[in-house]
Design a protein around this motif. Structure first.
Motif, PDB file in Angstrom:
ATOM      1  N   CYS A  11       0.831  -1.223   0.000  1.00 15.58           N
ATOM      2  CA  CYS A  11       0.000   0.000   0.000  1.00 15.58           C
ATOM      3  C   CYS A  11       0.861   1.268   0.000  1.00 15.58           C
ATOM      4  O   CYS A  11       1.642   1.494   0.930  1.00 15.58           O
ATOM      5  CB  CYS A  11      -0.917   0.000   1.219  1.00 15.58           C
ATOM      6  SG  CYS A  11      -1.815   1.557   1.415  1.00 15.58           S
ATOM      7  N   PHE A  13      -0.091   4.294   0.535  1.00 14.12           N
ATOM      8  CA  PHE A  13      -0.475   5.217   1.612  1.00 14.12           C
ATOM      9  C   PHE A  13       0.136   4.756   2.941  1.00 14.12           C
ATOM     10  O   PHE A  13       0.566   5.576   3.747  1.00 14.12           O
ATOM     11  CB  PHE A  13      -1.999   5.319   1.688  1.00 14.12           C
ATOM     12  CG  PHE A  13      -2.591   5.893   0.427  1.00 14.12           C
ATOM     13  CD1 PHE A  13      -2.566   7.254   0.187  1.00 14.12           C
ATOM     14  CD2 PHE A  13      -3.125   5.063  -0.559  1.00 14.12           C
ATOM     15  CE1 PHE A  13      -3.077   7.787  -0.990  1.00 14.12           C
ATOM     16  CE2 PHE A  13      -3.633   5.587  -1.741  1.00 14.12           C
ATOM     17  CZ  PHE A  13      -3.608   6.949  -1.954  1.00 14.12           C
ATOM     18  N   LYS A  38      -9.394  -9.516   4.983  1.00 11.77           N
ATOM     19  CA  LYS A  38      -9.299  -8.535   6.077  1.00 11.77           C
ATOM     20  C   LYS A  38      -9.980  -9.078   7.334  1.00 11.77           C
ATOM     21  O   LYS A  38     -11.086  -9.621   7.243  1.00 11.77           O
ATOM     22  CB  LYS A  38     -10.006  -7.245   5.672  1.00 11.77           C
ATOM     23  CG  LYS A  38      -9.370  -6.523   4.497  1.00 11.77           C
ATOM     24  CD  LYS A  38     -10.174  -5.276   4.196  1.00 11.77           C
ATOM     25  CE  LYS A  38      -9.849  -4.715   2.851  1.00 11.77           C
ATOM     26  NZ  LYS A  38     -10.819  -3.737   2.369  1.00 11.77           N
ATOM     27  N   GLN A  50     -10.067   0.519   5.001  1.00 14.17           N
ATOM     28  CA  GLN A  50      -8.767   0.744   4.361  1.00 14.17           C
ATOM     29  C   GLN A  50      -7.633   0.832   5.375  1.00 14.17           C
ATOM     30  O   GLN A  50      -7.855   1.101   6.556  1.00 14.17           O
ATOM     31  CB  GLN A  50      -8.815   2.056   3.568  1.00 14.17           C
ATOM     32  CG  GLN A  50      -9.737   1.989   2.370  1.00 14.17           C
ATOM     33  CD  GLN A  50      -9.655   3.238   1.512  1.00 14.17           C
ATOM     34  OE1 GLN A  50      -9.429   4.330   2.007  1.00 14.17           O
ATOM     35  NE2 GLN A  50      -9.840   3.062   0.222  1.00 14.17           N
ATOM     36  N   VAL A  51      -6.435   0.604   4.866  1.00 18.91           N
ATOM     37  CA  VAL A  51      -5.217   0.869   5.626  1.00 18.91           C
ATOM     38  C   VAL A  51      -4.563   2.102   4.992  1.00 18.91           C
ATOM     39  O   VAL A  51      -4.884   2.435   3.862  1.00 18.91           O
ATOM     40  CB  VAL A  51      -4.224  -0.331   5.568  1.00 18.91           C
ATOM     41  CG1 VAL A  51      -4.820  -1.531   6.247  1.00 18.91           C
ATOM     42  CG2 VAL A  51      -3.775  -0.638   4.160  1.00 18.91           C
ATOM     43  N   ASP A  64      -6.338   7.226   7.778  1.00 28.17           N
ATOM     44  CA  ASP A  64      -5.923   8.154   6.714  1.00 28.17           C
ATOM     45  C   ASP A  64      -4.453   8.553   6.882  1.00 28.17           C
ATOM     46  O   ASP A  64      -4.055   9.115   7.908  1.00 28.17           O
ATOM     47  CB  ASP A  64      -6.792   9.423   6.644  1.00 28.17           C
ATOM     48  CG  ASP A  64      -6.594  10.096   5.297  1.00 28.17           C
ATOM     49  OD1 ASP A  64      -7.378   9.832   4.382  1.00 28.17           O
ATOM     50  OD2 ASP A  64      -5.595  10.823   5.138  1.00 28.17           O
ATOM     51  N   SER A  65      -3.693   8.272   5.825  1.00 27.39           N
ATOM     52  CA  SER A  65      -2.237   8.461   5.908  1.00 27.39           C
ATOM     53  C   SER A  65      -1.837   9.887   6.243  1.00 27.39           C
ATOM     54  O   SER A  65      -0.896  10.106   7.011  1.00 27.39           O
ATOM     55  CB  SER A  65      -1.567   8.026   4.601  1.00 27.39           C
ATOM     56  OG  SER A  65      -2.062   8.779   3.521  1.00 27.39           O
TER      57      SER A  65
HETATM   58  N1  LIG Z   1      -6.959   8.222   1.721  1.00 27.56           N
HETATM   59  C1  LIG Z   1      -6.481   6.987   2.314  1.00 27.56           C
HETATM   60  C2  LIG Z   1      -6.346   5.951   1.214  1.00 27.56           C
HETATM   61  C3  LIG Z   1      -5.938   4.594   1.755  1.00 27.56           C
HETATM   62  C4  LIG Z   1      -6.111   3.490   0.724  1.00 27.56           C
HETATM   63  O1  LIG Z   1      -6.546   3.714  -0.416  1.00 27.56           O
HETATM   64  N2  LIG Z   1      -5.731   2.264   1.127  1.00 27.56           N
HETATM   65  C5  LIG Z   1      -5.915   1.116   0.273  1.00 27.56           C
HETATM   66  C6  LIG Z   1      -4.645   0.285   0.143  1.00 27.56           C
HETATM   67  S1  LIG Z   1      -3.379   1.149  -0.689  1.00 27.56           S
HETATM   68  C7  LIG Z   1      -6.879   0.156   0.912  1.00 27.56           C
HETATM   69  O2  LIG Z   1      -6.871  -0.020   2.110  1.00 27.56           O
HETATM   70  N3  LIG Z   1      -7.658  -0.506   0.081  1.00 27.56           N
HETATM   71  C8  LIG Z   1      -8.497  -1.574   0.515  1.00 27.56           C
HETATM   72  C9  LIG Z   1      -9.879  -1.338   0.189  1.00 27.56           C
HETATM   73  O3  LIG Z   1     -10.242  -0.242  -0.276  1.00 27.56           O
HETATM   74  O4  LIG Z   1     -10.651  -2.269   0.383  1.00 27.56           O
HETATM   75  C10 LIG Z   1      -5.150   7.259   3.009  1.00 27.56           C
HETATM   76  O5  LIG Z   1      -4.461   8.212   2.636  1.00 27.56           O
HETATM   77  O6  LIG Z   1      -4.814   6.536   3.958  1.00 27.56           O
END
Ligand SMILES: N[C@@H](CCC(=O)N[C@@H](CS)C(=O)NCC(=O)O)C(=O)O
Length: 225
Positions: A11, A13, A38, A50-51, A64-65
């Motif tokens: 990931c 982020f 997950k 999300q991570v 959120d990163s």
């Molecule tokens: N805006 C969020 C974006 C985080 C994001 O897009 N994470 C992705 C992985 S790179 C995720 O967890 N995707 C899994 C999903 O959406 O199910 C941040 O900055 O943390």
């Protein structure tokens, strides 16, 4: 204080937060999650599923990163955001824009054919042309010699672009001279290099094979062999 970073290996982020943790010298533990499987507890603490997530003192969870990176910077009394309120707000705008560029990049990997790939590439190049004008004339980093939140926000994209360009050219140093120089300087940072677990070319191949299976980039990559 205890910090536990919940993340997926590939990931971008989450990589931002790993860079911030490393650069700021904070102690932390990591919990690796499989994005295809997950754990159910994740949804209780992450509304989007999300991570990255940051568990603080085994109680509070941040998501959120950009929020996590700012929290880490505040906690370590770091100087990743520079200047007065307006300057810091402008850096936050660029961090947000970094996320948009990263999503455009994901679109490149997902493009099913060359036509769609070129369409997404045009959109990404438009964003990068705007960014080029914002980069410090002298560098080497975004705003001079000191690593900032903007460098951290773009580092994962620069790493992925470096690997994609080995398969399909996106731009040359002449097209975007300041970004090319900036991205080299960012990728040389210790905290950026240490944020990658293992061989990133293998991770990149895995991402292309899953996110972009049978897409244009995947096919180009397989032709290379
Ligand atoms: N805006 C969020 C974006 C985080 C994001 O897009 N994470 C992705 C992985 S790179 C995720 O967890 N995707 C899994 C999903 O959406 O199910 C941040 O900055 O943390």
């Amino acid at each position: 204080m205890s910090l536990d970073l919940i993340y997926f290996k590939a990931c971008p982020f989450a990589q931002r937060t790993l860079i911030a943790l490393g650069h700021l010298g904070l102690e932390f533990s990591k919990t690796l999650i499989n994005p295809m499987d997950k754990p159910s507890w994740m949804f209780a603490v992450s509304p989007s599923g999300q991570v990255p997530l940051l568990k603080v003192d085994e109680q509070e969870v941040l998501f959120d990163s950009s929020v996590i990176c700012e929290y880490l910077n505040d906690t370590a009394q770091g100087n990743l955001l520079l200047g007065d309120a307006l300057q810091r707000a402008k850096q936050r705008c660029l961090v947000e824009f970094g996320g948009e560029c990263q999503m455009a990049f994901a679109g490149l990997l997902a493009a099913p054919n060359e036509e769609k790939f070129n369409q997404v590439k045009t959109g990404l190049l438009k964003k990068l042309a705007w960014l080029e004008a914002q980069v410090d004339e002298n560098g080497p980093l975004f705003a001079g010699s000191q690593l900032s939140m903007v460098d951290i926000a773009f580092a994962p994209l620069f790493l992925r672009l470096q690997h994609l360009q080995k398969v399909v050219p996106i731009f040359t140093d002449n097209d975007l001279p300041k970004i090319s120089r900036w991205s080299m300087a960012v990728l040389e940072q210790k905290a950026v290099q240490e944020s990658v677990e293992g061989d990133f070319s293998m991770i990149f191949k895995m991402v292309v094979g899953s996110r972009g299976k049978d897409g244009f980039v995947h096919k180009q990559m397989n032709q290379e062999k």
